[in-house]
Design a protein around this motif. Structure first.
Motif, PDB file in Angstrom:
ATOM      1  N   MET A   1      19.369  33.694 -32.115  1.00  0.00           N
ATOM      2  CA  MET A   1      18.711  33.324 -33.376  1.00  0.00           C
ATOM      3  C   MET A   1      17.234  33.027 -33.126  1.00  0.00           C
ATOM      4  N   ILE A   3      13.496  31.441 -33.416  1.00  0.00           N
ATOM      5  CA  ILE A   3      13.099  30.040 -33.546  1.00  0.00           C
ATOM      6  C   ILE A   3      12.813  29.689 -35.005  1.00  0.00           C
ATOM      7  N   ARG A   6      15.896  28.810 -36.658  1.00  0.00           N
ATOM      8  CA  ARG A   6      16.407  27.500 -36.221  1.00  0.00           C
ATOM      9  C   ARG A   6      15.645  26.379 -36.913  1.00  0.00           C
ATOM     10  N   THR A   9      16.725  24.863 -40.227  1.00  0.00           N
ATOM     11  CA  THR A   9      17.782  23.845 -40.328  1.00  0.00           C
ATOM     12  C   THR A   9      17.174  22.441 -40.454  1.00  0.00           C
ATOM     13  N   ARG A  11      14.632  19.376 -41.893  1.00  0.00           N
ATOM     14  CA  ARG A  11      13.901  18.903 -43.078  1.00  0.00           C
ATOM     15  C   ARG A  11      12.485  18.557 -42.644  1.00  0.00           C
ATOM     16  N   ALA A  45       9.059  25.022 -30.692  1.00  0.00           N
ATOM     17  CA  ALA A  45       8.920  25.377 -32.111  1.00  0.00           C
ATOM     18  C   ALA A  45       7.852  26.449 -32.323  1.00  0.00           C
ATOM     19  N   VAL A  63       8.227  19.925 -33.843  1.00  0.00           N
ATOM     20  CA  VAL A  63       9.402  19.050 -33.894  1.00  0.00           C
ATOM     21  C   VAL A  63       9.148  17.722 -33.165  1.00  0.00           C
ATOM     22  N   ILE A  88       9.042  15.973 -39.251  1.00  0.00           N
ATOM     23  CA  ILE A  88      10.482  16.261 -39.306  1.00  0.00           C
ATOM     24  C   ILE A  88      11.299  15.020 -39.637  1.00  0.00           C
ATOM     25  N   ALA A  89      12.491  15.265 -40.191  1.00  0.00           N
ATOM     26  CA  ALA A  89      13.493  14.204 -40.339  1.00  0.00           C
ATOM     27  C   ALA A  89      14.835  14.799 -39.950  1.00  0.00           C
ATOM     28  N   LEU A  90      15.461  14.232 -38.924  1.00  0.00           N
ATOM     29  CA  LEU A  90      16.718  14.779 -38.416  1.00  0.00           C
ATOM     30  C   LEU A  90      17.917  14.186 -39.151  1.00  0.00           C
ATOM     31  N   ARG A  91      19.008  14.973 -39.175  1.00  0.00           N
ATOM     32  CA  ARG A  91      20.253  14.493 -39.797  1.00  0.00           C
ATOM     33  C   ARG A  91      21.227  13.973 -38.747  1.00  0.00           C
ATOM     34  N   TYR A  92      21.177  14.555 -37.559  1.00  0.00           N
ATOM     35  CA  TYR A  92      22.049  14.113 -36.454  1.00  0.00           C
ATOM     36  C   TYR A  92      21.235  13.372 -35.399  1.00  0.00           C
TER      37      TYR A  92
ATOM     38  N   SER B  39      15.704   8.959 -37.709  1.00  0.00           N
ATOM     39  CA  SER B  39      15.362  10.284 -38.231  1.00  0.00           C
ATOM     40  C   SER B  39      14.417  11.062 -37.322  1.00  0.00           C
ATOM     41  N   LEU B  97      21.217   9.383 -35.934  1.00  0.00           N
ATOM     42  CA  LEU B  97      20.824   8.881 -37.247  1.00  0.00           C
ATOM     43  C   LEU B  97      21.741   7.729 -37.675  1.00  0.00           C
ATOM     44  N   LEU B 251      24.730  26.982 -37.348  1.00  0.00           N
ATOM     45  CA  LEU B 251      23.835  25.983 -36.777  1.00  0.00           C
ATOM     46  C   LEU B 251      23.446  24.978 -37.855  1.00  0.00           C
ATOM     47  N   GLU B 253      21.612  21.944 -36.928  1.00  0.00           N
ATOM     48  CA  GLU B 253      20.354  21.283 -36.593  1.00  0.00           C
ATOM     49  C   GLU B 253      19.882  21.696 -35.201  1.00  0.00           C
TER      50      GLU B 253
END
Ligand SMILES: Cc1cc2nc3c(=O)[nH]c(=O)nc-3n(C[C@H](O)[C@H](O)[C@H](O)COP(=O)(O)OP(=O)(O)OC[C@H]3O[C@@H](n4cnc5c(N)ncnc54)[C@H](O)[C@@H]3O)c2cc1C
Ligand code: SF4
Ligand code: SF4
Lengths: 93, 385
Positions: A1, A3, A6, A9, A11, A45, A63, A88-92, B39, B97, B251, B253
Motif C-alpha cells: 500500500m 504511503i 496509509r 487512515t 485524522r 510520511a 506524523v 495528527i490525532a490517533l485513534r489507537y 492522541s 488512546l 488498515l 491506522e
C-alpha cells in the motif's frame, strides 16, 4: 500500500502555519550530494522531496515522529509542534 | 495564574506525575498538546500489570487482551527459530488512546487540572509559557516524550544521535473478535504477543500484538541503519513475511514515533525546579521493549521528590527497571551495531539449525569471534548483576 493511502487512515487537522521548515536550501543541495538527503530516506510520511533542486517540505503529512531532525547532518530543520493540538490525532496509538 | 506544579505532556509518565502530585496536595496543572490525552502517542503496546499497579489503582484499566503467550522469533534470510513462553507476569495489550485517557482521568479525579490542545513553548524561571499565555509554577515536570523539544531548549539534554534512536512504525488492522481469536488460536480475552529479531532485509525488531477487534504489527528500525531502504519498506517486508496473519483485513491506522536508546544519567533528570521523566530522558529498556513501565515509575518518583533534585536522581537509580536500563546502555550500544546484531541473530539461528540437523560445522565460524562474545557476555552479566 502506498504511503499516501496509509496516511488516509489518519485524522489530520491542518495548521495553516508550517511546523517544519528548512533553514538553508544550499545546505540541502550539498547534503543531497554528500549524504543522499537522509530526511527523505527516513520519513515515514514522505514529507520531504526534491523538486527542481529545492527541498520541498509537505508538512501537512507529517506524523510527528521526530526522526528527520535526528538524521539531518546539518541540523538544518526547524522543527516545532503544530499549534493548538493541530496535526495528527490517533485513534489507537 | 499560579500553580505549585505544571506537568508538560499527558502521556503515561506525565499523567502519573500529575496524579501523584495532586494527591500530595500540590495545585497541579497538566498540559497536553494533543486534542486529547493519547492522541499523539504511539506504542505497540504491551504493559506489565505490576509496573502500573505499584503506582496507580488499576481498577478499570482499559486493556485489550491479557497476553497468555509470547512468541519470540529470531530470523535470518536462511532460517528462523521460534520460542514460545508463558509469561509469569500479568501482561496486557492496550491501545494508547484509551490507556492514556484513563490515566489522565485519574489525575483529574485526584484534583489536577487538565488542559489539552496547548503546547508549552518555554520555561523561564518560574514561568511556563504556552501558546495560550503563561502560568507560574514552583515546579515543572517535563514528561514530553522522546521528541523532547523543551528539555533540549533548556540544555538538560542534547538531541539524540542517529545511532541512539530507533524509528518505531506501526499498523493496526481491523478484524472481528472471532477472527483475531481464530487466526491466533486464542479464546475469549486471551491474547498473544510476538517479538521478532531479524537481520533481513536490514537489522530490525518486529512486533505483533493482538487487540480485542484488531491486530497491530510494527517494526523498530535503528536510524543509523537506514541506507537505501526506507523504514516503511522494512515494515512492508515484515508484514509480507507474516503472510496470512492480516490478509483480507483493512488498515485502520498507520503511525510512527522515535524510540530513544540513550539518555539518563548522561541526560539530566533534574535541574533546580525542572524535572524530566520517561522517554524525554530515554528510559526505554531496549532489551525488553518496556518504555511505559519506567515512564510511569519516573513520573511518580519526580512528583515524590519535588524540591529534592538529587533525591529524584537517586530514586531513579534505585528503581530496578531504570537501573537496569542505565547498566545496559553500553551493551545495547554494542549490540545495535549492525555487524554485532547480524552476528548474534545468525548465531542463534545457526545454533538451532545445526542442533536439529546434527551438523554443527557451521558454528566453527563463530570461534574466531570468541573474544568479542566474551566481552559482550561480561557486559551482559553487568546488566544482570
Ligand atoms: C512503535 C512503538 C512500540 C512501542 N511498544 C511498547 C510496548 O509494547 N511497551 C512499552 O512499555 N513501551 C513501548 N514503546 C515505548 C513507549 O511508547 C514509550 O516509552 C512511552 O510512551 C513513554 O511515555 P512518556 O509519557 O515518557 O512519553 P509519551 O507517551 O510520548 O508522552 C509525551 C506526551 O507529551 C506531550 N507533549 C510533548 N511536548 C509537549 C509540549 N511542549 N506541550 C504539551 N504537551 C507536550 C505529547 O503530546 C504526549 O502526550 C513503544 C514505542 C513505539 C514507538
Ligand atoms: S537531511 Fe537536512 S540538510 Fe539534508 S536535505 Fe534533509 S533537511 Fe536538507
Ligand atoms: S517528524 Fe517524522 S513524519 Fe514528520 S517530517 Fe519528520 S520524519 Fe517525517
Amino acid at each position: 500500500m502506498r504511503i499516501e493511502e496509509r496516511l488516509y487512515t489518519l485524522r489530520y487537522k491542518r495548521d495553516e502555519q508550517p511546523h517544519l521548515m528548512v533553514k538553508d536550501q544550499e545546505l540541502c543541495k550539498r547534503c543531497n550530494e554528500e549524504y543522499g538527503s537522509p530526511c527523505i530516506g527516513v520519513c515515514p510520511a514522505n514529507v520531504y522531496s526534491f523538486v527542481k533542486d529545492r527541498l520541498v517540505v509537505s508538512y501537512e503529512n507529517c506524523v510527528e515522529c521526530g526522526a528527520c531532525k535526528i538524521v539531518c547532518p546539518f541540523n538544518n530543520i526547524i522543527w516545532k509542534y503544530p499549534r493548538y493540538g493541530l496535526g495528527i490525532a490517533l485513534r489507537y496509538g | 495564574m499560579k500553580f505549585d506544579v505544571v506537568v508538560v505532556g499527558a502521556g503515561c509518565s506525565g499523567s502519573v506525575a500529575a496524579l501523584n502530585s495532586a494527591k500530595k496536595g500540590y495545585k497541579t496543572l497538566l498540559v497536553e498538546r494533543g486534542p486529547e490525552p493519547g492522541s499523539k502517542n504511539v506504542s505497540g503496546a504491551m504493559i506489565r500489570e505490576s509496573d502500573i499497579s505499584r503506582f496507580v489503582d488499576i481498577d478499570g484499566l482499559p486493556f485489550e487482551k491479557v497476553v497468555k503467550s509470547v512468541k519470540l522469533v529470531f530470523s535470518t534470510k536462511a532460517n528462523s527459530v521460534e520460542l514460545r513462553i508463558r509469561p509469569r507476569d500479568k501482561l496486557y495489550t492496550v491501545s494508547r488512546l484509551k490507556f492514556d485517557k484513563w490515566l489522565a482521568q485519574k489525575a483529574e479525579q485526584a484534583g489536577a487540572l487538565l488542559v489539552t490542545k496547548t503546547t508549552v513553548t518555554g520555561v523561564e524561571g518560574n514561568k511556563v509559557i504556552t501558546e495560550r499565555g503563561g502560568v507560574e509554577a514552583d515546579y515543572v515536570i517535563l514528561s514530553e516524550g522522546a521528541n523532547a523539544l523543551l528539555s533540549m531548549s533548556l540544555g538538560m539534554r542534547r538531541e539524540l544521535k542517529p545511532e541512539e534512536a530507533v524509528l518505531g512504525l506501526k499498523e493496526v488492522y481491523s478484524m472481528t473478535r472471532d477472527e483475531v481469536n481464530k487466526r491466533f488460536g486464542l479464546q475469549g480475552d486471551d491474547g498473544e504477543a510476538w517479538r521478532v529479531i531479524s537481520d533481513n532485509p536490514i537489522p530490525f525488531a518486529g512486533f505483533v500484538y493482538t487487540y480485542k477487534d484488531s491486530v497491530s504489527l510494527g517494526v523498530g528500525v535503528p536510524l543509523s541503519n537506514v541506507k537505501g531502504l526506507k523504514p516503511y519498506e522494512v515494515l512492508d517486508s515484515f508484514r509480507s513475511s507474516l503472510s496470512e496473519l492480516v490478509k483480507g483485513s483493512s488498515l485502520r491506522e498507520y503511525s510512527a514515533k522515535v524510540i530513544p536508546e540513550n539518555g539518563f544519567p548522561s541526560f539530566k533528570a533534574c535541574n533546580q525546579r525542572v524535572y524530566v521523566t520517561g522517554d524525554a530522558i530515554g528510559l526505554v529498556d531496549p532489551l525488553t521493549f518496556n518504555g511505559i513501565g519506567p515512564a510511569i515509575a519516573s513520573g511518580y518518583l519526580a512528583s515524590e521528590n519535588l524540591g529534592q533534585c538529587e533525591g529524584y536522581e537517586r530514586a531513579l537509580l534505585q528503581e530496578e527497571e531504570v537501573s537496569r536500563i542505565v547498566r545496559s546502555r553500553t551493551l545495547v550500544k554494542e549490540l545495535l551495531k549492525e555487524e554485532n546484531f547480524k552476528f548474534y541473530v545468525n548465531l542463534i539461528v545457526d545454533l538451532f539449525e545445526g542442533w536439529s540437523s546434527g551438523d554443527l560445522s557451521k558454528l566453527k565460524y563463530y570461534k574466531s569471534n570468541l573474544w568479542a562474545m566474551l566481552r559482550h557476555l561480561t557486559l551482559g552479566l553487568g546488566v544482570v548483576g
